[in-house]
Design a protein around this motif. Sequence first.
Motif, PDB file in Angstrom:
ATOM      1  N   SER A 171      17.271 -49.029  24.848  1.00 21.38           N
ATOM      2  CA  SER A 171      17.022 -48.582  26.204  1.00 21.38           C
ATOM      3  C   SER A 171      18.340 -48.198  26.864  1.00 21.38           C
ATOM      4  O   SER A 171      19.151 -47.487  26.266  1.00 21.38           O
ATOM      5  N   SER A 172      18.605 -48.665  28.081  1.00 27.51           N
ATOM      6  CA  SER A 172      19.795 -48.258  28.821  1.00 27.51           C
ATOM      7  C   SER A 172      19.878 -49.085  30.097  1.00 27.51           C
ATOM      8  O   SER A 172      18.865 -49.648  30.561  1.00 27.51           O
ATOM      9  N   VAL A 173      21.065 -49.138  30.673  1.00 28.49           N
ATOM     10  CA  VAL A 173      21.189 -49.678  32.028  1.00 28.49           C
ATOM     11  C   VAL A 173      20.296 -48.878  32.976  1.00 28.49           C
ATOM     12  O   VAL A 173      19.784 -49.406  33.975  1.00 28.49           O
ATOM     13  N   LEU A 221      13.631 -30.189  38.843  1.00 28.15           N
ATOM     14  CA  LEU A 221      13.142 -30.280  37.462  1.00 28.15           C
ATOM     15  C   LEU A 221      11.683 -29.850  37.382  1.00 28.15           C
ATOM     16  O   LEU A 221      10.809 -30.465  37.993  1.00 28.15           O
ATOM     17  N   PRO A 222      11.381 -28.810  36.629  1.00 28.67           N
ATOM     18  CA  PRO A 222       9.977 -28.458  36.424  1.00 28.67           C
ATOM     19  C   PRO A 222       9.267 -29.538  35.611  1.00 28.67           C
ATOM     20  O   PRO A 222       9.901 -30.292  34.865  1.00 28.67           O
ATOM     21  N   THR A 223       7.976 -29.608  35.774  1.00 33.48           N
ATOM     22  CA  THR A 223       7.199 -30.645  35.086  1.00 33.48           C
ATOM     23  C   THR A 223       7.398 -30.577  33.572  1.00 33.48           C
ATOM     24  O   THR A 223       7.441 -31.612  32.894  1.00 33.48           O
ATOM     25  N   GLN A 224       7.545 -29.378  33.033  1.00 33.18           N
ATOM     26  CA  GLN A 224       7.721 -29.249  31.589  1.00 33.18           C
ATOM     27  C   GLN A 224       8.995 -29.918  31.111  1.00 33.18           C
ATOM     28  O   GLN A 224       9.046 -30.460  29.997  1.00 33.18           O
ATOM     29  N   ALA A 225      10.038 -29.916  31.947  1.00 32.60           N
ATOM     30  CA  ALA A 225      11.278 -30.588  31.573  1.00 32.60           C
ATOM     31  C   ALA A 225      11.045 -32.089  31.416  1.00 32.60           C
ATOM     32  O   ALA A 225      11.577 -32.722  30.497  1.00 32.60           O
ATOM     33  N   LEU A 226      10.241 -32.671  32.319  1.00 27.99           N
ATOM     34  CA  LEU A 226       9.924 -34.100  32.209  1.00 27.99           C
ATOM     35  C   LEU A 226       9.032 -34.367  31.004  1.00 27.99           C
ATOM     36  O   LEU A 226       9.182 -35.388  30.327  1.00 27.99           O
ATOM     37  N   ARG A 227       8.105 -33.433  30.737  1.00 28.13           N
ATOM     38  CA  ARG A 227       7.241 -33.609  29.559  1.00 28.13           C
ATOM     39  C   ARG A 227       8.083 -33.666  28.287  1.00 28.13           C
ATOM     40  O   ARG A 227       7.853 -34.517  27.414  1.00 28.13           O
ATOM     41  N   GLU A 228       9.050 -32.754  28.173  1.00 35.20           N
ATOM     42  CA  GLU A 228       9.886 -32.734  26.978  1.00 35.20           C
ATOM     43  C   GLU A 228      10.756 -33.990  26.893  1.00 35.20           C
ATOM     44  O   GLU A 228      10.992 -34.514  25.790  1.00 35.20           O
ATOM     45  N   GLN A 229      11.240 -34.479  28.049  1.00 34.51           N
ATOM     46  CA  GLN A 229      12.018 -35.711  28.057  1.00 34.51           C
ATOM     47  C   GLN A 229      11.184 -36.879  27.548  1.00 34.51           C
ATOM     48  O   GLN A 229      11.621 -37.667  26.703  1.00 34.51           O
ATOM     49  N   PHE A 230       9.951 -36.979  28.044  1.00 37.69           N
ATOM     50  CA  PHE A 230       9.080 -38.087  27.647  1.00 37.69           C
ATOM     51  C   PHE A 230       8.582 -37.937  26.211  1.00 37.69           C
ATOM     52  O   PHE A 230       8.360 -38.942  25.529  1.00 37.69           O
ATOM     53  N   ASN A 287      16.018 -41.643  33.739  1.00 40.45           N
ATOM     54  CA  ASN A 287      15.666 -42.921  34.373  1.00 40.45           C
ATOM     55  C   ASN A 287      14.193 -43.232  34.146  1.00 40.45           C
ATOM     56  O   ASN A 287      13.826 -44.350  33.744  1.00 40.45           O
ATOM     57  N   ALA A 288      13.338 -42.241  34.447  1.00 40.10           N
ATOM     58  CA  ALA A 288      11.892 -42.446  34.353  1.00 40.10           C
ATOM     59  C   ALA A 288      11.472 -42.804  32.930  1.00 40.10           C
ATOM     60  O   ALA A 288      10.638 -43.692  32.717  1.00 40.10           O
ATOM     61  N   SER A 289      12.044 -42.114  31.941  1.00 41.59           N
ATOM     62  CA  SER A 289      11.662 -42.389  30.546  1.00 41.59           C
ATOM     63  C   SER A 289      12.079 -43.789  30.125  1.00 41.59           C
ATOM     64  O   SER A 289      11.351 -44.477  29.411  1.00 41.59           O
ATOM     65  N   LYS A 290      13.247 -44.234  30.584  1.00 40.44           N
ATOM     66  CA  LYS A 290      13.726 -45.558  30.193  1.00 40.44           C
ATOM     67  C   LYS A 290      13.041 -46.673  30.988  1.00 40.44           C
ATOM     68  O   LYS A 290      12.783 -47.753  30.449  1.00 40.44           O
ATOM     69  N   PHE A 291      12.747 -46.424  32.271  1.00 40.93           N
ATOM     70  CA  PHE A 291      11.952 -47.397  33.028  1.00 40.93           C
ATOM     71  C   PHE A 291      10.599 -47.583  32.355  1.00 40.93           C
ATOM     72  O   PHE A 291      10.092 -48.707  32.226  1.00 40.93           O
ATOM     73  N   ALA A 292       9.965 -46.469  31.943  1.00 46.32           N
ATOM     74  CA  ALA A 292       8.679 -46.542  31.255  1.00 46.32           C
ATOM     75  C   ALA A 292       8.808 -47.314  29.948  1.00 46.32           C
ATOM     76  O   ALA A 292       7.952 -48.148  29.611  1.00 46.32           O
ATOM     77  N   LEU A 293       9.879 -47.051  29.211  1.00 50.47           N
ATOM     78  CA  LEU A 293      10.096 -47.735  27.938  1.00 50.47           C
ATOM     79  C   LEU A 293      10.224 -49.241  28.132  1.00 50.47           C
ATOM     80  O   LEU A 293       9.691 -50.030  27.341  1.00 50.47           O
ATOM     81  N   GLU A 294      10.925 -49.653  29.171  1.00 49.77           N
ATOM     82  CA  GLU A 294      11.107 -51.094  29.421  1.00 49.77           C
ATOM     83  C   GLU A 294       9.767 -51.768  29.699  1.00 49.77           C
ATOM     84  O   GLU A 294       9.472 -52.837  29.151  1.00 49.77           O
ATOM     85  N   GLY A 295       8.946 -51.162  30.554  1.00 50.08           N
ATOM     86  CA  GLY A 295       7.636 -51.748  30.840  1.00 50.08           C
ATOM     87  C   GLY A 295       6.737 -51.759  29.624  1.00 50.08           C
ATOM     88  O   GLY A 295       6.005 -52.730  29.369  1.00 50.08           O
ATOM     89  N   TRP A 296       6.783 -50.667  28.851  1.00 45.76           N
ATOM     90  CA  TRP A 296       5.984 -50.561  27.618  1.00 45.76           C
ATOM     91  C   TRP A 296       6.392 -51.653  26.624  1.00 45.76           C
ATOM     92  O   TRP A 296       5.548 -52.309  26.012  1.00 45.76           O
ATOM     93  N   THR A 297       7.711 -51.848  26.477  1.00 47.82           N
ATOM     94  CA  THR A 297       8.213 -52.821  25.510  1.00 47.82           C
ATOM     95  C   THR A 297       7.900 -54.247  25.942  1.00 47.82           C
ATOM     96  O   THR A 297       7.547 -55.096  25.109  1.00 47.82           O
ATOM     97  N   ASP A 298       8.022 -54.536  27.236  1.00 45.11           N
ATOM     98  CA  ASP A 298       7.644 -55.858  27.732  1.00 45.11           C
ATOM     99  C   ASP A 298       6.174 -56.140  27.451  1.00 45.11           C
ATOM    100  O   ASP A 298       5.800 -57.258  27.062  1.00 45.11           O
TER     101      ASP A 298
END
Length: 275
Positions: free
Chosen positions: A132-134, A93-102, A147-158
């Motif tokens: 969120s998601s499992v 995955l290129p970094t831009q793909a992760l940027r767009e996901q986030f 995974n990374a976007s949802k893990f981040a979301l969980e910590g952000w929401t907590d």
Amino acid sequence: MAKSILITGCSTGIGYVCAHALHQRGYHVIASCRQTKDVDRLRAEGLNCIQLDLSDPRSISEGVKHTLELTNGRIDALFNNGAYGQPGAIEDLPTQALREQFDVNFFGWHQLVCELLPTMRAQGSGRIIQNSSVLGFAAMKYRGAYNASKFALEGWTDTLRLELHNTNIHISLIEPGPIETQFRENAKRAFLKWINIENSAHEQAYQQQLQRLEKEKSNNAFVLPPESCIAPLLDALESAKPKARYRVTTPTKVFAILKRLLSTRVLDKFLMKAT
């Protein structure tokens, strides 16, 4: 007075069925979609619907302004739901793909909450529900960006929940497992956009991934319809003491227990088999 709620990602799936269910329950629903054709379709079905693209900061701000105009300056709840999955091995995955996901799954949600919180604070109440998601607490292979976007979301929401503990603004997470939606179709489009299958060490696994994404129906024995998220959403909206987390589907409940009980090494053996 009917309670107002903004729901993102309403073109299909969980957002779509929840928008209609809350509308029928008497809520003042403001549904949002990224594409204008879906906005027109939902308006024809009787919903208040606005255009809101979570990858576009200007669109988010305009969506907030439009929402508050429709609700006379009040917003009782936000259901952050709009998201997509970017498949592919981390190394491909290129970094831009992760940027767009986030941008869609995380940063857009952050901006939306931050722009609506002042209104909730001023009125002295509010509900923020994050879909969120499992995969927000149990990682699975070839889903690293999601995974990374949802893990981040969980910590952000907590964190947000802790920071708002002395207010009447309640924060909840819904954690669905396999839900029968058009998620696979969007994931396939993102996969083909960024992944060079032929030049990857994961080529054989990718062929299996494509076969899975091309199926009209999930082959998961535990899959539930998007309507299964309506009841937890209602509880998060209407309970005097809403839960911090609502786990939907058997896999989510099982993995939540396994993560508490098992070592990482043993849990990995289960996660390696998950699809």
